[in-house]
Design a protein around this motif. Structure first.
Motif, PDB file in Angstrom:
ATOM      1  N   GLN A 147      72.742 -23.546 143.655  1.00 55.61           N
ATOM      2  CA  GLN A 147      72.824 -22.913 142.356  1.00 55.61           C
ATOM      3  C   GLN A 147      74.544 -22.542 142.299  1.00 55.61           C
ATOM      4  O   GLN A 147      74.963 -22.921 141.182  1.00 55.61           O
ATOM      5  N   CYS A 148      74.876 -21.834 142.917  1.00 57.54           N
ATOM      6  CA  CYS A 148      76.249 -21.097 143.020  1.00 57.54           C
ATOM      7  C   CYS A 148      77.007 -20.937 144.572  1.00 57.54           C
ATOM      8  O   CYS A 148      76.510 -20.069 144.919  1.00 57.54           O
ATOM      9  N   PRO A 149      77.741 -21.920 145.030  1.00 57.87           N
ATOM     10  CA  PRO A 149      78.122 -21.631 146.208  1.00 57.87           C
ATOM     11  C   PRO A 149      78.968 -20.186 146.340  1.00 57.87           C
ATOM     12  O   PRO A 149      78.967 -19.713 147.591  1.00 57.87           O
ATOM     13  N   LYS A 150      79.471 -19.681 145.329  1.00 57.65           N
ATOM     14  CA  LYS A 150      80.301 -18.415 145.702  1.00 57.65           C
ATOM     15  C   LYS A 150      79.086 -17.425 145.765  1.00 57.65           C
ATOM     16  O   LYS A 150      79.308 -16.283 146.650  1.00 57.65           O
ATOM     17  N   ARG A 151      78.056 -17.365 144.779  1.00 57.05           N
ATOM     18  CA  ARG A 151      77.035 -16.498 145.071  1.00 57.05           C
ATOM     19  C   ARG A 151      76.571 -16.604 146.589  1.00 57.05           C
ATOM     20  O   ARG A 151      76.214 -15.647 147.211  1.00 57.05           O
ATOM     21  N   PHE A 152      76.308 -17.827 147.146  1.00 61.91           N
ATOM     22  CA  PHE A 152      76.111 -18.051 148.376  1.00 61.91           C
ATOM     23  C   PHE A 152      76.959 -17.174 149.364  1.00 61.91           C
ATOM     24  O   PHE A 152      76.403 -16.577 150.546  1.00 61.91           O
ATOM     25  N   GLU A 166      83.330 -22.717 145.801  1.00 61.58           N
ATOM     26  CA  GLU A 166      83.876 -22.549 144.473  1.00 61.58           C
ATOM     27  C   GLU A 166      82.511 -22.044 143.707  1.00 61.58           C
ATOM     28  O   GLU A 166      81.340 -22.630 143.658  1.00 61.58           O
ATOM     29  N   PRO A 167      82.827 -21.019 142.822  1.00 60.32           N
ATOM     30  CA  PRO A 167      81.765 -20.864 141.796  1.00 60.32           C
ATOM     31  C   PRO A 167      81.513 -21.918 140.950  1.00 60.32           C
ATOM     32  O   PRO A 167      82.235 -22.677 140.521  1.00 60.32           O
ATOM     33  N   THR A 168      80.098 -21.820 140.634  1.00 66.07           N
ATOM     34  CA  THR A 168      79.355 -22.912 139.633  1.00 66.07           C
ATOM     35  C   THR A 168      78.716 -21.978 138.669  1.00 66.07           C
ATOM     36  O   THR A 168      77.514 -21.957 138.663  1.00 66.07           O
ATOM     37  N   PRO A 169      79.396 -21.284 137.626  1.00 64.02           N
ATOM     38  CA  PRO A 169      78.666 -20.735 136.795  1.00 64.02           C
ATOM     39  C   PRO A 169      77.605 -21.311 135.968  1.00 64.02           C
ATOM     40  O   PRO A 169      77.823 -22.487 135.697  1.00 64.02           O
ATOM     41  N   GLY A 170      76.750 -20.654 135.608  1.00 64.95           N
ATOM     42  CA  GLY A 170      75.591 -20.869 134.538  1.00 64.95           C
ATOM     43  C   GLY A 170      74.658 -19.900 133.939  1.00 64.95           C
ATOM     44  O   GLY A 170      75.170 -18.982 134.167  1.00 64.95           O
ATOM     45  N   GLN A 171      73.566 -20.523 133.785  1.00 63.95           N
ATOM     46  CA  GLN A 171      72.694 -19.383 132.918  1.00 63.95           C
ATOM     47  C   GLN A 171      72.333 -18.304 134.245  1.00 63.95           C
ATOM     48  O   GLN A 171      71.952 -16.995 133.650  1.00 63.95           O
ATOM     49  N   TRP A 172      72.239 -18.336 135.317  1.00 67.29           N
ATOM     50  CA  TRP A 172      71.924 -17.762 136.313  1.00 67.29           C
ATOM     51  C   TRP A 172      73.131 -16.568 136.695  1.00 67.29           C
ATOM     52  O   TRP A 172      72.600 -15.295 137.391  1.00 67.29           O
ATOM     53  N   CYS A 173      74.202 -16.586 135.912  1.00 67.02           N
ATOM     54  CA  CYS A 173      75.270 -15.626 136.074  1.00 67.02           C
ATOM     55  C   CYS A 173      74.535 -14.225 135.477  1.00 67.02           C
ATOM     56  O   CYS A 173      74.804 -13.316 135.988  1.00 67.02           O
ATOM     57  N   GLN A 174      73.832 -14.350 134.479  1.00 69.93           N
ATOM     58  CA  GLN A 174      73.371 -13.235 133.901  1.00 69.93           C
ATOM     59  C   GLN A 174      72.523 -12.212 134.781  1.00 69.93           C
ATOM     60  O   GLN A 174      72.694 -11.013 134.560  1.00 69.93           O
ATOM     61  N   THR A 175      71.872 -12.814 135.786  1.00 66.97           N
ATOM     62  CA  THR A 175      71.028 -12.031 136.645  1.00 66.97           C
ATOM     63  C   THR A 175      71.724 -11.803 138.158  1.00 66.97           C
ATOM     64  O   THR A 175      71.190 -11.565 139.108  1.00 66.97           O
ATOM     65  N   CYS A 176      73.034 -12.483 138.218  1.00 67.37           N
ATOM     66  CA  CYS A 176      73.547 -12.320 139.466  1.00 67.37           C
ATOM     67  C   CYS A 176      74.188 -10.937 139.821  1.00 67.37           C
ATOM     68  O   CYS A 176      74.830 -10.335 139.069  1.00 67.37           O
ATOM     69  N   ASP A 177      73.960 -10.588 141.187  1.00 67.81           N
ATOM     70  CA  ASP A 177      74.228  -9.174 141.446  1.00 67.81           C
ATOM     71  C   ASP A 177      75.963  -9.052 141.538  1.00 67.81           C
ATOM     72  O   ASP A 177      76.244  -8.051 141.725  1.00 67.81           O
ATOM     73  N   PHE A 178      76.547 -10.329 141.745  1.00 66.97           N
ATOM     74  CA  PHE A 178      78.088 -10.287 141.799  1.00 66.97           C
ATOM     75  C   PHE A 178      78.690 -10.733 140.558  1.00 66.97           C
ATOM     76  O   PHE A 178      79.944 -10.557 140.587  1.00 66.97           O
ATOM     77  N   LEU A 179      77.973 -10.456 139.458  1.00 63.12           N
ATOM     78  CA  LEU A 179      78.728 -10.350 138.085  1.00 63.12           C
ATOM     79  C   LEU A 179      79.998  -9.738 137.893  1.00 63.12           C
ATOM     80  O   LEU A 179      81.138 -10.255 137.571  1.00 63.12           O
ATOM     81  N   GLN A 180      79.704  -8.513 138.427  1.00 60.93           N
ATOM     82  CA  GLN A 180      81.014  -7.621 138.095  1.00 60.93           C
ATOM     83  C   GLN A 180      82.180  -7.876 138.877  1.00 60.93           C
ATOM     84  O   GLN A 180      83.183  -7.536 138.530  1.00 60.93           O
ATOM     85  N   PHE A 181      82.058  -8.795 140.162  1.00 59.98           N
ATOM     86  CA  PHE A 181      83.147  -9.167 140.859  1.00 59.98           C
ATOM     87  C   PHE A 181      83.758 -10.415 140.257  1.00 59.98           C
ATOM     88  O   PHE A 181      84.746 -10.948 141.051  1.00 59.98           O
ATOM     89  N   CYS A 182      83.218 -11.233 139.466  1.00 60.32           N
ATOM     90  CA  CYS A 182      83.088 -12.651 139.552  1.00 60.32           C
ATOM     91  C   CYS A 182      83.734 -13.100 137.960  1.00 60.32           C
ATOM     92  O   CYS A 182      83.177 -12.951 137.074  1.00 60.32           O
ATOM     93  N   ASP A 183      84.864 -13.521 138.058  1.00 54.07           N
ATOM     94  CA  ASP A 183      85.498 -13.757 136.906  1.00 54.07           C
ATOM     95  C   ASP A 183      84.937 -14.817 136.290  1.00 54.07           C
ATOM     96  O   ASP A 183      84.711 -15.054 135.008  1.00 54.07           O
ATOM     97  N   ALA A 184      84.587 -16.142 137.103  1.00 51.87           N
ATOM     98  CA  ALA A 184      83.885 -17.271 136.348  1.00 51.87           C
ATOM     99  C   ALA A 184      82.647 -16.780 135.757  1.00 51.87           C
ATOM    100  O   ALA A 184      82.337 -17.383 134.652  1.00 51.87           O
ATOM    101  N   GLY A 185      81.911 -16.130 136.427  1.00 53.36           N
ATOM    102  CA  GLY A 185      80.622 -15.588 135.971  1.00 53.36           C
ATOM    103  C   GLY A 185      80.889 -14.723 134.539  1.00 53.36           C
ATOM    104  O   GLY A 185      80.145 -14.922 133.700  1.00 53.36           O
ATOM    105  N   LYS A 186      81.813 -13.894 134.719  1.00 53.07           N
ATOM    106  CA  LYS A 186      82.079 -13.153 133.322  1.00 53.07           C
ATOM    107  C   LYS A 186      82.378 -13.758 132.479  1.00 53.07           C
ATOM    108  O   LYS A 186      81.926 -13.751 131.028  1.00 53.07           O
TER     109      LYS A 186
END
Ligand code: SF4
Length: 1016
Positions: A803-808, A991-1011
């Motif tokens: 889903q997202c290597p950065k999240r992993f 590298e991050p691969t943002p997508g719809q899953w960013c909405q529920t990602c715990d790390f959104l607050q740290f992640c520029d790509a997700g934001k």
């Protein structure tokens, strides 16, 4: 369902839309009264349901209240219109979510649980040295947290302590208090960095919002026409200030509670809130709120209530008398036994007699004041083949299955823990004797000494000695074989538990030690007991695991240690499985529950009512908040003398203990057994026989009870005698080890001199050199970029990576703290219920998260009900929660667990249950790919399937299935995909691969790509 209010309830309803305090005695239908009051506001006063706000303590209570209210609303009201019901903390969280930025609170702040808060405090505590705090005592952390809780309960900040300290000069208590406040200040900064808040912050920050922006109070207030407060006696002063800041000015507030059931004062509840409600929440014309009482008890027979009334008067001489609604026979029996074993035997016989008459086991309970009293009852009732459900973590730790699992966790965490190791080796799996262990230890010592000059590595722990058991000739072949067996399991577990979550680790231990198979071979009642207890423990581990990113077994073991001590952290009512088993639970966890027959054991002097360990005297103890800081004032001025303060706190403690006794007695509907004994065992060895407590005497001499007598006092049975805790005198250090250590700290040469003086100078030097070598040979922890890439990965990890290597990366490689994921908790609950169902158990009625103050959760559609109606519920899976590990061609180990495998001949279907709805997210398929490869690689059965289907069964919002036929070509592609993913992990592609899953990602607050993704 309509029920007619009683006269007492009618008197409350007739008051209408105004402020009322309702003093609801135990068993008087508190929840019904709250629901009737709300329905009455809608029906008789035209208040819209959504304009009524309700608050209570736990999610479970909130759900029950909502259910009860909706049943009583008039039929003319559209069922979709709901009263707004929150937990107290949930309401504060809502204010913060809406207006938090006004006081600098991040809207996306996660809420951390008390356990995670403790870990964070521990981190900041050990980061610095302390002059006035004992860093070697494990109580220091608890004391700091206690001070922190009190600051929160009274809307204070750590700097308030520092400011006040200046006038106290070099007072030692204040100096320590200031250091504690400094730790709490660092803790606050750590929370800010992590963008998390704790439960205290919710109330403190939301109150600050309203104090600094008073107009917002009106904004919130204008949304409602009435407020109903449940269990108001358990609120703390900060919660009262928050509520009165919004609703304290003549707004209609109905508060229901029972001041005589305030048993949580030690954790901040302020009895004064309930006492002074009538002044804090005046009516619209400014006069004091109305005051009404409920005394008609619908639970217990009159005899039990008469005893309960007598107990209640000891805490509160002015309390109302409870009266039974129905005329039913009661039986109250006291018995004083010779010792704790005989006492437990007596209780077992009473329960057996009741069961023989047709009473279900589930209508019986044993209520304990202290965790230490569980063990003997568990043992004796178990020997009588009585099925048991231990509903406390503290009590659960005495259960053999749990203590075995805990011993394994301990040994995996710390192989030097020889007590835990001995527990495993002496247990039924390996049945080694003391002589076998003696051979091991003797060999360990002699081998270390003899071969000091050899290059070989010498074993230093028992586990390492076991590894070389084949060299120990003194061992019998049988013992050697058992030690080999143990060692094989130990090695497997050590490897396979690396990087696993806590719950997965527990499961793996149970699988590898064949615990489930052992349980299956037990007689039916013992089997049920063992299963219930293990499931409760696994629930705990599941619930605990998501709190801090990668959950640590060490922290969990610490938590279990803390649970064993008094007072327990478990605060809400226990939730029972509904199985036909006797409940064993502490009085604190029994609040709100009821049984036909209740036994209260160990009603001995200083045990119930319990003696206080240390009175909360702020003059003596730095962790106690000084009186002048408190928002409640009922303690008044503190006497100057130690004795005067002791008398004051003793009296307050005494009243609280009688309230605990009142709660205990009022759990019984028909029958109450009150017992005690002369002799109890460890951990409280007594020199003189115990005496009946004041409570025992009260019940025994009460006209409604009968005494089954007192046994003769004999000598203490050897089995309850304290072990010899005195070590043998040490010829080198006659003053003991701690003194020797201090000596060495002051002057390292001194020990040389001691060794020389007793003629062991050479040995001493040799041993110190050897240990120095070992110490300096320890490798440095590799820096992050030098660390090995992980060579094993879980299926969940692979799905996350896809889903997202950065999240992993942030989940598995360099874990960041994660907020508690309620959807995941709920998902795991549903899995547990399915697992129970598939293992042939009736599912638990209620598997809500086991936390006291969880923030309101959106409970989704009935996923479990969907499962029950699905084609899966009526078939028996051949494998449930089946663990697997396989190795890919590139050497990566993949491990996971399959929810269920159904077989029909050689046609197999692997099913993964999802509690939510299908999502358009291709990365999820990785999970089915891994399962298909697992079936190909792992020998789940003798024959491989000829056809294999892999299915996602989505249970949220009705059954939705996604199935793939995993033919050889499909499996080959799946394998290739898994290899590609693991090779990319190995190449550290994150590298991050943002997508719809960013909405529920715990790390959104740290992640520029997700934001950026979310913003667009
Ligand atoms: S916020 Fe999105 S991009 Fe960032 S780590 Fe999470 S899932 Fe990946």
């Amino acid at each position: 369902m309509k029920i007619s209010p009683t006269i007492e309830q009618r008197r409350i309803l007739d008051l209408g839309l105004t402020s009322i305090r309702v003093r609801a005695g135990a068993g008087t239908g508190k929840t019904t009264t709250v629901a009737l009051a709300i329905a009455n506001l809608v029906e008789a006063h035209g208040v819209d349901p959504e304009q009524i706000l309700g608050m209570t303590f736990t999610n479970k209570a909130a759900a029950e209240l909502a259910e009860s209210v909706s049943r009583r609303l008039p039929d003319t009201i559209d069922p979709s219109r709901q009263v707004e019901i929150h937990t107290y903390h949930g309401f504060a969280a809502q204010i913060l979510a809406e207006f938090g930025p006004l006081v600098g609170a991040d809207l996306r702040s996660g809420v951390i649980t008390p356990t995670f808060a403790r870990q964070l405090i521990r981190d900041v505590f050990y980061d610095h040295g302390h002059e006035h705090l004992d860093m070697t005592s494990r109580h220091t952390l608890d004391q700091i947290r206690k001070l922190g809780d009190q600051l929160g309960d009274h809307l204070l900040r750590p700097e308030d302590i520092a400011k006040a300290a200046t006038i106290h000069g070099d007072d030692e208590t204040w100096a320590a208090r200031v250091e504690m406040a400094e730790v709490l200040d660092r803790y606050n900064r750590a929370k800010a960095e992590l963008r998390v808040v704790d439960y205290s912050d919710l109330v403190t920050l939301s109150t600050r919002v309203l104090q600094e922006h008073p107009a917002l109070a009106a904004t919130v207030r204008d949304r409602y026409q009435a407020l109903v407060l449940d269990e108001y006696q358990d609120t703390n002063p900060a919660q009262r200030v928050l509520i009165s800041a919004i609703f304290g000015d003549g707004f209609p507030v109905i508060a229901v509670g029972d001041e005589d059931q305030t048993i949580y004062e030690w954790r901040g509840a302020s009895a004064e809130n309930f006492e002074q409600f009538i002044d804090h929440f005046p009516t619209a014309d400014g006069s004091r709120a109305h005051d009404r009482g409920l005394t008609l008890n619908r639970r217990s027979g009159q005899g039990i209530l008469e005893v309960a009334n007598e107990i209640r008067r000891r805490a509160n001489p002015l309390a109302d008398e409870l009266e039974a609604a129905e005329d039913v026979a009661t039986e109250i029996v006291t018995y004083w036994a010779s010792d704790a074993l005989a006492e437990a035997e007596w209780i077992a016989r009473q329960f057996e007699a009741l069961h023989d008459e047709g009473t279900p086991w589930s209508d019986m309970a044993v209520l304990f004041r202290k965790n230490k009293d569980f063990a003997i009852l568990i043992d004796v009732l178990g020997r009588h083949d009585i099925p048991l459900e231990v509903a406390n973590v503290g009590g659960l730790l005495s259960v053999p299955e749990i203590s075995f699992l805990r011993a394994w966790l301990t040994v995996l965490q710390n192989p030097e823990d020889s007590t835990a190791l001995a527990q495993i080796l002496f247990g039924s799996s390996y049945r080694l004797g003391i002589a076998d262990i003696a051979h091991l230890t003797r060999w360990l010592t002699s081998n270390t000494e003899d071969d000091i000059d050899s290059d070989e590595t010498h074993p230093v722990t028992l586990v390492e000695a076991i590894e070389t058991a084949h060299l120990i000739h003194a061992l019998t072949p049988q013992a050697r074989e058992r030690l080999d067996r143990f060692h094989a399991v130990y090695r497997e577990l050590l490897v396979e538990t690396q990087g696993l979550s806590l719950a997965e680790t527990c499961r793996l231990v149970l699988d590898h030690t064949r615990a489930w198979q052992d349980i299956e071979s037990l007689p039916p009642n013992a089997r049920l007991t063992a299963r219930l207890n293990l499931y409760r423990f696994l629930d705990l581990a599941d619930d605990w695991s998501p709190l801090s990113g990668r959950p640590s077994v060490a922290a969990f073991l610490d938590y279990l240690d803390a649970m064993e001590e008094e007072p327990a952290e478990e605060l809400d009512s226990a939730r029972l499985s509904g199985e036909d088993a006797v409940t064993l639970v502490t009085v604190h966890r029994a609040k709100g529950l009821e049984w036909e027959n209740v036994a209260i054991p160990a009603v001995a002097k200083d045990n119930l009512p319990a003696k206080s360990g240390a009175f909360p005297d702020p003059i003596r103890f730095p962790y106690q908040l000084p009186i002048e800081f408190r928002l409640d004032t009922s303690i008044g001025e503190l006497p100057d003398s130690d004795e005067g303060r002791r008398a004051l706190f003793r009296e307050r403690h005494r009243a609280q203990e009688w309230r605990v006794a009142y709660v205990a007695a009022t759990r019984a509907k028909r029958r109450l057994f009150v017992t005690g004994a002369y002799w109890y065992g460890l951990p409280e060895p007594r020199v003189t026989p115990a005496e009946p407590s004041e409570l025992f005497d009260l019940v025994e001499t009460h006209p409604a009870s009968r005494s089954a007598g007192h046994a003769d006092v004999g000598p203490r049975p050897p089995i309850l005698a304290a072990g010899d805790t005195e070590g043998a005198p040490d010829p080198l250090f006659p003053d003991g080890w701690p003194a020797a250590l201090r000596l060495a700290q002051d002057d390292p040469e001194k020990l040389d001199e001691v060794a020389k003086s007793v003629g062991v100078a050479d040995e001493y030097r040799r041993v110190t050199e050897e240990w120095s070598e070992r110490l300096f040979a320890l490798e440095d922890v590799p820096a992050d970029d030098e660390a090995d890439s992980t060579a094993a990965v879980s299926v969940t990890g692979l799905v996350t990576y896809a889903q997202c290597p950065k999240r992993f990366f942030w989940t598995d490689i360099d874990p960041l703290p994660r907020r508690r994921n309620l959807a995941a908790v709920r998902g795991s609950e549903i899995h547990r219920r399915i697992e129970l169902h598939q293992r042939g158990q009736v599912p638990f009625d209620d598997l809500e998260p086991d936390l006291y103050d969880v923030i309101d959760e959106n409970v989704g559609p009935g996923a479990y009900e969907t499962y029950e109606r699905s084609r899966f519920a009526n078939r028996t899976a051949d494998f449930v929660e089946a663990p697997f590990t396989f190795v890919l061609d590139n050497g990566y180990k993949v491990r996971g667990r399959i929810d269920a495998i159904y077989t029909e001949g050689r046609s197999w279907e692997v099913v993964d249950f999802k509690s939510g709805r299908p999502k358009d997210d291709p990365s999820r398929m990785v999970q089915l790919e891994a399962y298909a490869v697992a079936v190909d690689e792992v020998d789940f059965a003798e024959d491989k399937p000829s056809t294999l289907d892999v299915t996602f069964a989505y249970l949220g919002g009705g059954l939705d299935e996604v199935t793939a036929r995993a033919d050889p070509e499909w499996v080959a592609k799946a394998r290739l995909h898994l290899e590609t993913l693991t090779e990319r992990i190995d190449a550290r592609e994150f590298e991050p691969t943002p997508g719809q899953w960013c909405q529920t990602c715990d790390f959104l607050q740290f992640c520029d790509a997700g934001k950026t993704e979310v913003a667009t």
